[in-house]
Scaffold this active site. Structure first.
Site, PDB file in Angstrom:
ATOM      1  N   GLU A 273       1.004  -1.176   0.037  1.00 56.58           N
ATOM      2  CA  GLU A 273       0.019  -0.169   0.003  1.00 56.58           C
ATOM      3  C   GLU A 273       0.903   1.271  -0.053  1.00 56.58           C
ATOM      4  OE1 GLU A 273       1.587   0.298   3.929  1.00 56.58           O
ATOM      5  OE2 GLU A 273       0.625  -1.526   2.947  1.00 56.58           O
ATOM      6  N   ASP A 274       1.950   1.330   0.610  1.00 58.02           N
ATOM      7  CA  ASP A 274       3.014   2.352   0.574  1.00 58.02           C
ATOM      8  C   ASP A 274       3.560   2.771  -0.845  1.00 58.02           C
ATOM      9  OD1 ASP A 274       4.479   0.317   0.200  1.00 58.02           O
ATOM     10  OD2 ASP A 274       5.401   0.112   2.055  1.00 58.02           O
ATOM     11  N   ASN A 275       3.804   1.712  -1.602  1.00 57.87           N
ATOM     12  CA  ASN A 275       4.173   2.121  -2.987  1.00 57.87           C
ATOM     13  C   ASN A 275       2.864   2.548  -3.751  1.00 57.87           C
ATOM     14  OD1 ASN A 275       4.927   1.133  -5.830  1.00 57.87           O
ATOM     15  ND2 ASN A 275       6.964   1.375  -4.874  1.00 57.87           N
ATOM     16  N   ALA A 278       1.886   6.375  -2.891  1.00 60.88           N
ATOM     17  CA  ALA A 278       2.894   7.155  -3.412  1.00 60.88           C
ATOM     18  C   ALA A 278       2.907   7.159  -4.928  1.00 60.88           C
ATOM     19  CB  ALA A 278       4.455   6.630  -3.423  1.00 60.88           C
TER      20      ALA A 278
END
Length: 460
Positions: A273-275, A278
């Protein structure tokens, strides 16, 4: 016959030339990362925001997802209490009241009574298959400030990290306006081995050299989003406008937003989810990313070699579904395959002995990796650990291609004890929990990391 021989020569010439051109291109990228690391990380000035009153700095909600007793947990969490910044709140997110991390959190809250710190209990709140997103949701919805700083439980940061990061995310109005507004400020991981083990040392060698070098280079060139979410700052108001589809919003500059589900809950369907967050801010809103001059000190505990292999397989399989072309090219960016191909090409073109070229190739490659390590650490690699680091570096390089071959043929990963099937675009669904296949075997061969606390020095 002459024509066939000539055609064979042309083919060999083309392949040899292509291998050399690729090798030069790869070194260009590597040197961009090395030089950028020197410029960015060898000097970390104190931000003016560190001593500014609360009324003059943007508020920040720091959110830390927790699950159990991670390595060096006390010191990792304490580093956020100690931030030199006058306007922030702290959220510690757990799934339930029985989480083993809570006594540590409460000890720190008692030790720092002047810090506005809270505990968020998820209970049954579920927005997707990603357990980290589910864990974050309560704090995300109740956060008092627009700027969010989400950082993993195994990360420790310097006391000036928040102030320097806010400097980039929200520059003073008097500053020269950037070409693109910054939507994400992130920090490259820098690994510390807290408890010696082969897997820990190999993971350290990977994160502090090859991974850091390529990560910094890609973000320096800034042609595409590339973010590892161990420590990221972004605005909730931006996240509430995107959905992870990567479809550009036509009127993004005027407050446009995607239809349907948006915000953090929209990213519960992804494993990385972080990638994806972004990437969504980059593609949907046209916002850019930037690295601060700080690193995310990543404490690595008792990791077996099988743990390391399983971890690398997991993220290659996830990345394969997100950036297929880049994942297919990945083996050719590694020192062994790239060096061997270039040695054959140069031997054919210039008659350079492969053994001589490979000797110089590995020595220079290792020297550059040492230089990247020194830039991130702020000091040269200590002599006492140099030999063990070189050994771990060699193991990492030798394992890179076999791990890639194993990872590329499957789509099932194991994360925090749950098996997932990775779908198109990085979405996931829960898979059967039988633990079969090579990844299941690797998981059974590994062992759960021990719970322990070993203080690490925070350098400012």
């Amino acid at each position: 016959m002459a024509s066939e021989s000539e055609s064979r020569h042309v083919l060999k010439l083309a392949l040899a030339s292509a291998s050399v051109v690729w090798y030069i291109s790869l070194w260009t990228i590597g040197m961009i990362g090395c030089v950028a690391a020197r410029k960015r990380y060898r000097l970390r000035p104190r931000s003016p925001l560190a001593s500014a009153p609360a009324s003059s700095v943007p508020g920040v909600s720091i959110i830390r997802p927790l699950k159990g007793l991670d390595t060096n947990l006390y010191e990792n969490l304490e580093s956020t209490f100690m931030q030199e910044y006058a306007n922030f709140e702290l959220w510690f997110c757990v799934d339930d009241e029985d989480d083993q991390a809570l006594p540590i959190v409460r000890d720190l809250m008692a030790k720092y009574p002047n810090v506005n710190a809270r505990i968020a209990i998820r209970n049954s709140l579920t927005v997707g298959v990603n357990p980290k997103v589910n864990n974050l949701m309560t704090a995300y919805r109740q956060a008092a400030h627009d700027i969010l700083w989400v950082l993993d439980s195994n990360v420790m940061v310097d006391v000036g990290t928040l102030a320097r990061s806010v400097d980039i995310l929200s520059p003073p109005s008097t500053a020269h306006p950037p070409k693109h507004r910054i939507g994400v400020v992130h920090h490259v991981p820098f690994a510390y081995v807290s408890k010696p083990s082969l897997g820990s040392y190999v993971e350290q060698a990977f994160l502090n050299t090859n991974h850091a070098k390529m990560y910094i280079a890609i973000n320096t060139v800034a042609v595409e989003s590339c973010v590892v979410g161990k420590s990221c700052l972004y605005r909730k108001s931006d996240l509430e406008r995107v959905d992870g589809s990567f479809r550009p919003i036509a009127n993004a500059e005027n407050g446009g937003q995607q239809p349907g589900e948006r915000g953090l809950e929209a990213f519960g369907r992804f494993l990385a989810e972080d990638n994806m967050i972004a990437g969504a801010l980059w593609h949907e809103l046209g916002l850019r990313h930037d690295l601060s001059c700080d690193v995310a000190h990543n404490a690595i505990g008792d990791m077996t070699l099988m743990d390391y292999i399983a971890r690398r397989i997991r993220w290659i399989r996830v990345r394969k579904r997100m950036v297929f072309a880049a994942t297919m090219v990945e083996p050719f960016t590694e020192s062994i395959l790239a060096g061997c191909l270039a040695s054959l090409g140069l031997n054919y073109l210039l008659g350079i002995p492969p053994w001589l070229f490979l000797l110089l190739h590995f020595l220079v490659w290792l020297y550059v990796d040492f230089d990247v390590y020194a830039s991130l650490a702020g000091y040269p690699m200590p002599t006492a650990i140099r030999l063990q680091f070189i050994f771990a570096w060699i193991v990492r390089e030798l394992l890179a291609l076999p791990i890639w071959f194993v990872a590329i043929v499957g789509n099932v990963v194991v994360w925090r004890g749950t098996r997932y099937e990775v779908l198109q675009n990085g979405e996931v669904r829960k898979a059967s929990q039988d633990g079969g296949g090579l990844l299941g075997w690797l998981r059974r061969r590994g062992r759960k990391s021990a719970d322990y606390y070993e203080p690490l020095e925070v350098r400012e």
